[in-house]
Write a protein that holds these residues in place. Sequence first.
Motif, PDB file in Angstrom:
ATOM      1  N   PHE A 150      -0.711  13.202   3.929  1.00 35.05           N
ATOM      2  CA  PHE A 150      -1.334  11.928   4.321  1.00 35.05           C
ATOM      3  C   PHE A 150      -1.157  11.654   5.815  1.00 35.05           C
ATOM      4  CE2 PHE A 150      -0.582   7.305   5.006  1.00 35.05           C
ATOM      5  CZ  PHE A 150      -1.886   6.872   4.817  1.00 35.05           C
ATOM      6  N   ARG A 151       0.050  11.773   6.318  1.00 35.32           N
ATOM      7  CA  ARG A 151       0.309  11.389   7.712  1.00 35.32           C
ATOM      8  C   ARG A 151      -0.471  12.265   8.677  1.00 35.32           C
ATOM      9  NH1 ARG A 151       4.541   7.947   7.429  1.00 35.32           N
ATOM     10  NH2 ARG A 151       4.327   7.560   9.642  1.00 35.32           N
ATOM     11  N   ASN A 152      -0.559  13.535   8.353  1.00 34.24           N
ATOM     12  CA  ASN A 152      -1.169  14.459   9.305  1.00 34.24           C
ATOM     13  C   ASN A 152      -2.687  14.479   9.237  1.00 34.24           C
ATOM     14  OD1 ASN A 152       1.115  15.841  10.828  1.00 34.24           O
ATOM     15  ND2 ASN A 152       1.827  15.895   8.712  1.00 34.24           N
ATOM     16  N   LEU A 200       5.854  11.376  11.651  1.00 32.30           N
ATOM     17  CA  LEU A 200       6.961  11.212  10.700  1.00 32.30           C
ATOM     18  C   LEU A 200       7.203   9.721  10.495  1.00 32.30           C
ATOM     19  CD1 LEU A 200       9.439  13.964  11.981  1.00 32.30           C
ATOM     20  CD2 LEU A 200       8.291  13.938   9.761  1.00 32.30           C
ATOM     21  N   PRO A 201       7.678   9.337   9.305  1.00 34.90           N
ATOM     22  CA  PRO A 201       7.890   7.913   9.052  1.00 34.90           C
ATOM     23  C   PRO A 201       9.043   7.351   9.874  1.00 34.90           C
ATOM     24  CG  PRO A 201       8.660   9.227   7.186  1.00 34.90           C
ATOM     25  CD  PRO A 201       7.995  10.175   8.135  1.00 34.90           C
ATOM     26  N   GLY A 202       8.894   6.116  10.291  1.00 36.90           N
ATOM     27  CA  GLY A 202      10.001   5.399  10.931  1.00 36.90           C
ATOM     28  C   GLY A 202      10.180   5.682  12.404  1.00 36.90           C
ATOM     29  N   ASN A 261       7.237  -2.198  11.037  1.00 34.14           N
ATOM     30  CA  ASN A 261       8.517  -1.567  10.679  1.00 34.14           C
ATOM     31  C   ASN A 261       9.228  -0.934  11.876  1.00 34.14           C
ATOM     32  OD1 ASN A 261       6.229   0.305  10.493  1.00 34.14           O
ATOM     33  ND2 ASN A 261       7.761   1.845   9.951  1.00 34.14           N
ATOM     34  N   LEU A 262       8.515  -0.845  12.999  1.00 31.39           N
ATOM     35  CA  LEU A 262       9.102  -0.202  14.180  1.00 31.39           C
ATOM     36  C   LEU A 262       9.490  -1.226  15.245  1.00 31.39           C
ATOM     37  CD1 LEU A 262       6.538   2.753  14.371  1.00 31.39           C
ATOM     38  CD2 LEU A 262       8.811   2.748  13.334  1.00 31.39           C
ATOM     39  N   GLU A 263       9.289  -2.512  14.911  1.00 28.89           N
ATOM     40  CA  GLU A 263       9.647  -3.562  15.871  1.00 28.89           C
ATOM     41  C   GLU A 263      11.145  -3.872  15.783  1.00 28.89           C
ATOM     42  OE1 GLU A 263       6.982  -6.751  14.938  1.00 28.89           O
ATOM     43  OE2 GLU A 263       5.225  -5.592  15.607  1.00 28.89           O
ATOM     44  N   MET A 323       0.808  -1.224   0.000  1.00 29.12           N
ATOM     45  CA  MET A 323       0.000   0.000   0.000  1.00 29.12           C
ATOM     46  C   MET A 323       0.842   1.276   0.000  1.00 29.12           C
ATOM     47  SD  MET A 323      -0.952   0.592   3.974  1.00 29.12           S
ATOM     48  CE  MET A 323      -0.559   2.298   3.737  1.00 29.12           C
ATOM     49  N   ALA A 324       2.135   1.158   0.183  1.00 34.19           N
ATOM     50  CA  ALA A 324       2.966   2.351   0.401  1.00 34.19           C
ATOM     51  C   ALA A 324       3.673   2.783  -0.890  1.00 34.19           C
ATOM     52  CB  ALA A 324       3.986   2.062   1.499  1.00 34.19           C
ATOM     53  N   PRO A 325       3.815   4.076  -1.102  1.00 28.94           N
ATOM     54  CA  PRO A 325       4.353   4.546  -2.388  1.00 28.94           C
ATOM     55  C   PRO A 325       5.858   4.360  -2.580  1.00 28.94           C
ATOM     56  CG  PRO A 325       3.838   6.406  -0.946  1.00 28.94           C
ATOM     57  CD  PRO A 325       3.337   5.173  -0.256  1.00 28.94           C
ATOM     58  N   ASN A 326       6.641   4.393  -1.504  1.00 32.72           N
ATOM     59  CA  ASN A 326       8.092   4.284  -1.717  1.00 32.72           C
ATOM     60  C   ASN A 326       8.536   2.881  -2.124  1.00 32.72           C
ATOM     61  OD1 ASN A 326       9.410   6.966  -1.318  1.00 32.72           O
ATOM     62  ND2 ASN A 326       8.179   6.886   0.551  1.00 32.72           N
ATOM     63  N   PRO A 327       8.020   1.830  -1.489  1.00 35.83           N
ATOM     64  CA  PRO A 327       8.371   0.493  -1.991  1.00 35.83           C
ATOM     65  C   PRO A 327       7.954   0.287  -3.449  1.00 35.83           C
ATOM     66  CG  PRO A 327       7.410   0.333   0.197  1.00 35.83           C
ATOM     67  CD  PRO A 327       7.250   1.761  -0.242  1.00 35.83           C
ATOM     68  N   ARG A 328       6.868   0.940  -3.846  1.00 31.65           N
ATOM     69  CA  ARG A 328       6.450   0.807  -5.259  1.00 31.65           C
ATOM     70  C   ARG A 328       7.530   1.309  -6.216  1.00 31.65           C
ATOM     71  NH1 ARG A 328       2.119   4.123  -8.523  1.00 31.65           N
ATOM     72  NH2 ARG A 328       1.903   2.794 -10.359  1.00 31.65           N
ATOM     73  N   ARG A 329       8.264   2.342  -5.817  1.00 31.98           N
ATOM     74  CA  ARG A 329       9.364   2.823  -6.676  1.00 31.98           C
ATOM     75  C   ARG A 329      10.329   1.661  -6.965  1.00 31.98           C
ATOM     76  NH1 ARG A 329      11.642   7.124  -2.730  1.00 31.98           N
ATOM     77  NH2 ARG A 329      13.202   7.633  -4.307  1.00 31.98           N
ATOM     78  N   ALA A 330      10.671   0.929  -5.915  1.00 28.94           N
ATOM     79  CA  ALA A 330      11.609  -0.198  -6.083  1.00 28.94           C
ATOM     80  C   ALA A 330      10.970  -1.323  -6.892  1.00 28.94           C
ATOM     81  CB  ALA A 330      12.061  -0.706  -4.711  1.00 28.94           C
ATOM     82  N   ASP A 372       3.922  -4.770   7.488  1.00 27.47           N
ATOM     83  CA  ASP A 372       2.670  -4.057   7.756  1.00 27.47           C
ATOM     84  C   ASP A 372       2.980  -2.753   8.515  1.00 27.47           C
ATOM     85  OD1 ASP A 372       0.198  -3.138   8.519  1.00 27.47           O
ATOM     86  OD2 ASP A 372      -0.571  -5.119   9.085  1.00 27.47           O
ATOM     87  N   ILE A 373       3.073  -1.676   7.746  1.00 31.09           N
ATOM     88  CA  ILE A 373       3.434  -0.381   8.357  1.00 31.09           C
ATOM     89  C   ILE A 373       2.349   0.085   9.321  1.00 31.09           C
ATOM     90  CG2 ILE A 373       3.807   2.070   7.887  1.00 31.09           C
ATOM     91  CD1 ILE A 373       5.100   1.400   5.312  1.00 31.09           C
ATOM     92  N   LEU A 374       1.101  -0.045   8.895  1.00 30.17           N
ATOM     93  CA  LEU A 374       0.019   0.481   9.750  1.00 30.17           C
ATOM     94  C   LEU A 374       0.003  -0.221  11.099  1.00 30.17           C
ATOM     95  CD1 LEU A 374      -3.041   1.190   7.428  1.00 30.17           C
ATOM     96  CD2 LEU A 374      -1.460   2.808   8.497  1.00 30.17           C
ATOM     97  N   ALA A 393      11.896  14.921  -7.101  1.00 27.61           N
ATOM     98  CA  ALA A 393      10.562  14.301  -7.029  1.00 27.61           C
ATOM     99  C   ALA A 393      10.317  13.707  -5.650  1.00 27.61           C
ATOM    100  CB  ALA A 393      10.424  13.235  -8.112  1.00 27.61           C
ATOM    101  N   GLU A 394      11.334  13.107  -5.061  1.00 27.09           N
ATOM    102  CA  GLU A 394      11.116  12.543  -3.715  1.00 27.09           C
ATOM    103  C   GLU A 394      10.975  13.658  -2.676  1.00 27.09           C
ATOM    104  OE1 GLU A 394      13.788   9.560  -2.056  1.00 27.09           O
ATOM    105  OE2 GLU A 394      12.751   9.704  -0.137  1.00 27.09           O
ATOM    106  N   MET A 395      11.878  14.607  -2.703  1.00 26.13           N
ATOM    107  CA  MET A 395      11.906  15.582  -1.599  1.00 26.13           C
ATOM    108  C   MET A 395      10.770  16.592  -1.675  1.00 26.13           C
ATOM    109  SD  MET A 395      15.909  16.088  -0.710  1.00 26.13           S
ATOM    110  CE  MET A 395      16.438  16.626  -2.295  1.00 26.13           C
TER     111      MET A 395
END
Length: 209
Positions: free
Chosen positions: A112-114, A124-126, A38-40, A8-15, A32-34, A100-102
């Motif tokens: 989206f996050r806010n 913030l991510p991560g 990713n924080l474990e 569902m996330a846009p950055n992995p889609r780039r890869a 599963d980010i939601l 494009a990323e920044m």
Amino acid sequence: MKLYDCQMAPNPRRARIFLQEKGLDIPKREIDILAGENLEDDYLAINPFGLVPVLELDDGTFISEVPAICRYIESQHPEPNLMGTDPVETARIESWERYAEMNGMQAAGELFRNMTPALDDRGLPGMTGIERIPALVERGKRRLAHFYAQLEDRFAQSEYLAGDRFTLADITALCVVDFATFVKQGIPEGNENTKRWYEAVSARPTAAV
Ligand SMILES: N[C@@H](CCC(=O)N[C@@H](CS)C(=O)NCC(=O)O)C(=O)O
């Protein structure tokens, strides 16, 4: 190789698009980010930044950050070239990809996050412990409007983002536009050059991943 991914996330889609463009179909592990996977600790041992994607090599090396992942893949699978064939083109592609990323991806992410209650305390991510700031929703919209205006200027002069051919810069910009559209900030009416580019890049079979 294995890709730590999140559909569902846009950055992995780039890869994922980059890998598909190279004709590579590698195993993926969904994070599963939601749910905060990713924080474990297990995942932080793989990527202390707490972000996806990550590429795991067969020798156990982990590579984070999309351009770094792509740089490695391009070095092993040079064709089709997506990151430049001479120093000037390579620099131009990197410049537009970073832009494009920044300025695009981060603006859409800020929006989206806010605006997303499920990401309370994850402004913030991560990381955690960062509260959402509703005013950043509006700022994200303004940043995206500025980004779209600059894209339109660029596509009035250039067929693709970094020149006359499809590159990693287009992959990142495509993922930005689709993510921005998801948060209801699609390509503005009248931005005909950007629409022309978008139709071309999103018609590529690899855009479906
Ligand atoms: N600059 C990073 C961006 C990676 C990124 O921000 N990934 C997001 C998913 S699109 C993430 O991992 N978010 C984790 C979170 O929300 O905690 C890259 O190029 O890989």
